[in-house]
Design a protein around this motif. Sequence first.
Motif, PDB file in Angstrom:
ATOM      1  N   ILE A 205      57.710  49.210  47.637  1.00 52.41           N
ATOM      2  CA  ILE A 205      57.006  50.340  48.257  1.00 52.41           C
ATOM      3  C   ILE A 205      56.854  50.198  49.765  1.00 52.41           C
ATOM      4  O   ILE A 205      56.223  51.037  50.403  1.00 52.41           O
ATOM      5  N   GLY A 206      57.434  49.161  50.340  1.00 49.11           N
ATOM      6  CA  GLY A 206      57.261  48.883  51.767  1.00 49.11           C
ATOM      7  C   GLY A 206      57.724  49.980  52.697  1.00 49.11           C
ATOM      8  O   GLY A 206      57.201  50.143  53.795  1.00 49.11           O
ATOM      9  N   ASP A 207      58.702  50.773  52.278  1.00 51.72           N
ATOM     10  CA  ASP A 207      59.232  51.838  53.128  1.00 51.72           C
ATOM     11  C   ASP A 207      58.546  53.180  52.915  1.00 51.72           C
ATOM     12  O   ASP A 207      58.855  54.156  53.599  1.00 51.72           O
ATOM     13  N   LEU A 208      57.601  53.235  51.966  1.00 50.12           N
ATOM     14  CA  LEU A 208      56.932  54.504  51.652  1.00 50.12           C
ATOM     15  C   LEU A 208      55.748  54.776  52.566  1.00 50.12           C
ATOM     16  O   LEU A 208      55.063  53.846  53.002  1.00 50.12           O
ATOM     17  N   GLU A 209      55.502  56.046  52.817  1.00 48.96           N
ATOM     18  CA  GLU A 209      54.256  56.438  53.477  1.00 48.96           C
ATOM     19  C   GLU A 209      53.118  56.152  52.493  1.00 48.96           C
ATOM     20  O   GLU A 209      53.305  56.245  51.279  1.00 48.96           O
ATOM     21  N   ILE A 210      51.945  55.851  52.998  1.00 50.80           N
ATOM     22  CA  ILE A 210      50.809  55.504  52.151  1.00 50.80           C
ATOM     23  C   ILE A 210      50.487  56.615  51.148  1.00 50.80           C
ATOM     24  O   ILE A 210      50.118  56.338  50.015  1.00 50.80           O
TER      25      ILE A 210
ATOM     26  N   THR B 292      55.480  55.452  41.801  1.00 51.56           N
ATOM     27  CA  THR B 292      56.258  54.648  42.745  1.00 51.56           C
ATOM     28  C   THR B 292      56.046  53.150  42.518  1.00 51.56           C
ATOM     29  O   THR B 292      56.840  52.340  42.984  1.00 51.56           O
ATOM     30  N   LEU B 293      54.999  52.787  41.795  1.00 47.17           N
ATOM     31  CA  LEU B 293      54.732  51.382  41.486  1.00 47.17           C
ATOM     32  C   LEU B 293      55.363  50.945  40.160  1.00 47.17           C
ATOM     33  O   LEU B 293      55.388  49.760  39.845  1.00 47.17           O
ATOM     34  N   GLN B 294      55.868  51.892  39.394  1.00 44.37           N
ATOM     35  CA  GLN B 294      56.372  51.586  38.056  1.00 44.37           C
ATOM     36  C   GLN B 294      57.527  50.593  38.064  1.00 44.37           C
ATOM     37  O   GLN B 294      57.579  49.700  37.220  1.00 44.37           O
ATOM     38  N   SER B 295      58.437  50.711  39.012  1.00 44.34           N
ATOM     39  CA  SER B 295      59.565  49.767  39.043  1.00 44.34           C
ATOM     40  C   SER B 295      59.084  48.346  39.343  1.00 44.34           C
ATOM     41  O   SER B 295      59.627  47.372  38.818  1.00 44.34           O
TER      42      SER B 295
END
Length: 167
Positions: free
Chosen positions: A29-34, A41-44
Amino acid sequence: MAATKFLNESCKRSLARDANCLKQLDAFIGDLEIKKVHMGTLQSYIETRKGQGIKSGTIARDLAVVRRILTLSARVWRDENNQPWIDTAPLLQLPNWEDAAEPYPLTWDEQQQFFKLLPDYLHKMALFKVNTGLREQGGLLATMGLGSQSPRAKNLHFHHPRKIGGL
């Protein structure tokens, strides 16, 4: 940016653990906007860690760090217009696959190794808890005002039952 802010502004003993957790999460998730961080988005991350044999309790602790950052983003942190970073923090469901390790009593050797790792201020309380099974919450220690934060607790001296009375 949110993870960096969290690490720079937090003052807690487990900060190194939180930093390691966030480092693991960065690949997912480092490249995602908060505002795009949520269960989907955390499922993987969850599935990958589970596939690596990581227990649900560990993954839940990792997600608790994310949940804390999201909560701060919604309630505390403000942009230049005094607006919260996100409108609301999304609900994060913490996994529980009932895969926790079964508790077991420590052997004498394990207990000795464990106590060597503890700082002095925790040693006496840990020895007492190991040998009595008592806990602070609602137990004898709390009733006596002897929780681990109590100044009185630091002056307690506990002895192993085998050493009492010349046994």
